[in-house]
Scaffold this motif. Sequence first.
Motif, PDB file in Angstrom:
ATOM      1  N   ASN A   3       0.876  -1.171   0.000  1.00 19.81           N
ATOM      2  CA  ASN A   3       0.000   0.000   0.000  1.00 19.81           C
ATOM      3  C   ASN A   3       0.914   1.222   0.000  1.00 19.81           C
ATOM      4  N   LYS A   4       1.280   1.697  -1.189  1.00 19.49           N
ATOM      5  CA  LYS A   4       2.193   2.827  -1.334  1.00 19.49           C
ATOM      6  C   LYS A   4       1.658   3.753  -2.411  1.00 19.49           C
ATOM      7  N   VAL A   5       1.659   5.042  -2.088  1.00 20.29           N
ATOM      8  CA  VAL A   5       1.170   6.055  -3.013  1.00 20.29           C
ATOM      9  C   VAL A   5       2.226   7.146  -3.119  1.00 20.29           C
ATOM     10  N   ILE A   6       2.548   7.542  -4.351  1.00 15.83           N
ATOM     11  CA  ILE A   6       3.439   8.677  -4.594  1.00 15.83           C
ATOM     12  C   ILE A   6       2.707   9.614  -5.543  1.00 15.83           C
ATOM     13  N   LEU A   7       2.541  10.866  -5.109  1.00 20.08           N
ATOM     14  CA  LEU A   7       1.791  11.848  -5.887  1.00 20.08           C
ATOM     15  C   LEU A   7       2.581  13.139  -5.999  1.00 20.08           C
ATOM     16  N   GLY A   9       1.597  17.129  -7.011  1.00 21.76           N
ATOM     17  CA  GLY A   9       0.508  18.031  -7.369  1.00 21.76           C
ATOM     18  C   GLY A   9       0.610  19.348  -6.633  1.00 21.76           C
ATOM     19  N   ARG A  10      -0.418  20.176  -6.814  1.00 25.00           N
ATOM     20  CA  ARG A  10      -0.473  21.496  -6.180  1.00 25.00           C
ATOM     21  C   ARG A  10      -1.590  21.549  -5.154  1.00 25.00           C
ATOM     22  N   LEU A  11      -1.340  22.258  -4.062  1.00 21.99           N
ATOM     23  CA  LEU A  11      -2.347  22.416  -3.016  1.00 21.99           C
ATOM     24  C   LEU A  11      -3.492  23.289  -3.527  1.00 21.99           C
ATOM     25  N   THR A  12      -4.716  22.885  -3.237  1.00 24.63           N
ATOM     26  CA  THR A  12      -5.888  23.663  -3.648  1.00 24.63           C
ATOM     27  C   THR A  12      -6.225  24.764  -2.652  1.00 24.63           C
ATOM     28  N   GLN A  13      -5.672  24.655  -1.434  1.00 26.30           N
ATOM     29  CA  GLN A  13      -5.869  25.679  -0.404  1.00 26.30           C
ATOM     30  C   GLN A  13      -4.768  25.519   0.639  1.00 26.30           C
ATOM     31  N   ASN A  14      -4.666  26.455   1.560  1.00 24.08           N
ATOM     32  CA  ASN A  14      -3.662  26.357   2.618  1.00 24.08           C
ATOM     33  C   ASN A  14      -3.935  25.142   3.493  1.00 24.08           C
ATOM     34  N   ASN A  34      -2.929  17.061 -12.144  1.00 20.48           N
ATOM     35  CA  ASN A  34      -3.315  17.279 -13.535  1.00 20.48           C
ATOM     36  C   ASN A  34      -2.721  16.200 -14.420  1.00 20.48           C
ATOM     37  N   ARG A  35      -3.514  15.794 -15.398  1.00 18.68           N
ATOM     38  CA  ARG A  35      -3.051  14.812 -16.375  1.00 18.68           C
ATOM     39  C   ARG A  35      -3.473  15.317 -17.741  1.00 18.68           C
ATOM     40  N   ILE A  36      -2.534  15.386 -18.662  1.00 13.66           N
ATOM     41  CA  ILE A  36      -2.839  15.790 -20.027  1.00 13.66           C
ATOM     42  C   ILE A  36      -2.630  14.579 -20.923  1.00 13.66           C
ATOM     43  N   TYR A  37      -3.611  14.287 -21.752  1.00 12.27           N
ATOM     44  CA  TYR A  37      -3.520  13.137 -22.650  1.00 12.27           C
ATOM     45  C   TYR A  37      -4.253  13.453 -23.942  1.00 12.27           C
ATOM     46  N   GLU A  43      -7.113  14.997 -29.821  1.00 11.41           N
ATOM     47  CA  GLU A  43      -7.122  16.306 -29.175  1.00 11.41           C
ATOM     48  C   GLU A  43      -6.542  16.181 -27.770  1.00 11.41           C
ATOM     49  N   LYS A  44      -5.795  17.201 -27.350  1.00 12.31           N
ATOM     50  CA  LYS A  44      -5.256  17.203 -25.987  1.00 12.31           C
ATOM     51  C   LYS A  44      -6.383  17.510 -25.009  1.00 12.31           C
ATOM     52  N   VAL A  45      -6.452  16.698 -23.965  1.00 18.27           N
ATOM     53  CA  VAL A  45      -7.472  16.850 -22.935  1.00 18.27           C
ATOM     54  C   VAL A  45      -6.754  16.931 -21.590  1.00 18.27           C
ATOM     55  N   GLU A  46      -7.204  17.850 -20.736  1.00 17.68           N
ATOM     56  CA  GLU A  46      -6.645  17.954 -19.393  1.00 17.68           C
ATOM     57  C   GLU A  46      -7.679  17.447 -18.394  1.00 17.68           C
ATOM     58  N   ASP A  47      -7.228  16.576 -17.513  1.00 20.41           N
ATOM     59  CA  ASP A  47      -8.088  15.992 -16.489  1.00 20.41           C
ATOM     60  C   ASP A  47      -7.461  16.278 -15.133  1.00 20.41           C
ATOM     61  N   THR A  48      -8.264  16.685 -14.166  1.00 15.16           N
ATOM     62  CA  THR A  48      -7.754  16.978 -12.831  1.00 15.16           C
ATOM     63  C   THR A  48      -8.429  16.070 -11.812  1.00 15.16           C
ATOM     64  N   THR A  49      -7.628  15.482 -10.935  1.00 13.00           N
ATOM     65  CA  THR A  49      -8.119  14.652  -9.841  1.00 13.00           C
ATOM     66  C   THR A  49      -7.723  15.334  -8.538  1.00 13.00           C
ATOM     67  N   PHE A  50      -8.631  15.316  -7.563  1.00 14.77           N
ATOM     68  CA  PHE A  50      -8.378  15.947  -6.269  1.00 14.77           C
ATOM     69  C   PHE A  50      -8.261  14.862  -5.202  1.00 14.77           C
ATOM     70  N   ILE A  51      -7.157  14.870  -4.463  1.00 12.23           N
ATOM     71  CA  ILE A  51      -6.867  13.848  -3.464  1.00 12.23           C
ATOM     72  C   ILE A  51      -6.659  14.513  -2.109  1.00 12.23           C
ATOM     73  N   ASP A  52      -7.360  14.020  -1.086  1.00 12.82           N
ATOM     74  CA  ASP A  52      -7.193  14.522   0.280  1.00 12.82           C
ATOM     75  C   ASP A  52      -5.953  13.881   0.904  1.00 12.82           C
ATOM     76  N   ILE A  53      -5.138  14.733   1.563  1.00  8.29           N
ATOM     77  CA  ILE A  53      -3.893  14.301   2.183  1.00  8.29           C
ATOM     78  C   ILE A  53      -3.959  14.590   3.683  1.00  8.29           C
ATOM     79  N   VAL A  54      -3.461  13.648   4.495  1.00  4.54           N
ATOM     80  CA  VAL A  54      -3.376  13.815   5.950  1.00  4.54           C
ATOM     81  C   VAL A  54      -1.921  13.633   6.354  1.00  4.54           C
ATOM     82  N   VAL A  55      -1.383  14.574   7.144  1.00  2.71           N
ATOM     83  CA  VAL A  55      -0.016  14.454   7.655  1.00  2.71           C
ATOM     84  C   VAL A  55      -0.031  14.641   9.166  1.00  2.71           C
ATOM     85  N   TRP A  56       0.894  13.986   9.847  1.00  2.00           N
ATOM     86  CA  TRP A  56       0.923  13.970  11.307  1.00  2.00           C
ATOM     87  C   TRP A  56       2.228  14.524  11.850  1.00  2.00           C
ATOM     88  N   GLN A  57       2.208  14.951  13.075  1.00  2.00           N
ATOM     89  CA  GLN A  57       3.341  15.347  13.911  1.00  2.00           C
ATOM     90  C   GLN A  57       4.162  16.476  13.288  1.00  2.00           C
TER      91      GLN A  57
END
Length: 140
Positions: A3-7, A9-14, A34-37, A43-57
């Motif tokens: 279970n490993k995720v590497i992402l 991207g840009r923060l949508t808010q502070n 963002n993903r462009i394909y 035709e070039k299409v841009e798709d955006t996915t939003f992922i919630d991140i939690v960090v501790w300590q």
Amino acid sequence: MLNKVILIGRLTQNPELRYTPSGMQVATFTLALNRIYNNRQGEKVEDTTFIDIVVWQKIAESCAKYLSKGSLVAVDGRLQSRSYDDKQGIRRKVVEVVANDVRFLNSAKDSRGSVASGNKIAEDEHFASEISFNEEDIPF
């Protein structure tokens, strides 16, 4: 099992920094990926996915201090799902990434908005003040 995720991207808010009843720091933010394909018509299409991140300590405190809306970051962590009952009593399911490491990929800013010195960022082993890459370097 893995279970490993590497992402990247840009923060949508502070980041939002909170404390548990025991005093442990936890910060949350959302990454826009963002993903462009090319579609079937070529035709070039841009798709955006939003992922919630939690960090501790300490990482949570550093994220809250140095990151802001639009910051480019790399997140290394694991996928987690959980359920809760909302205010109307409806059962909700959340999928989020619990970060083990967050790397700053653009110039870090201190809490006053000025660019922090390299030494200030280098004191925290979890962060790099600047890392450059291009999409061809990403192995997937």
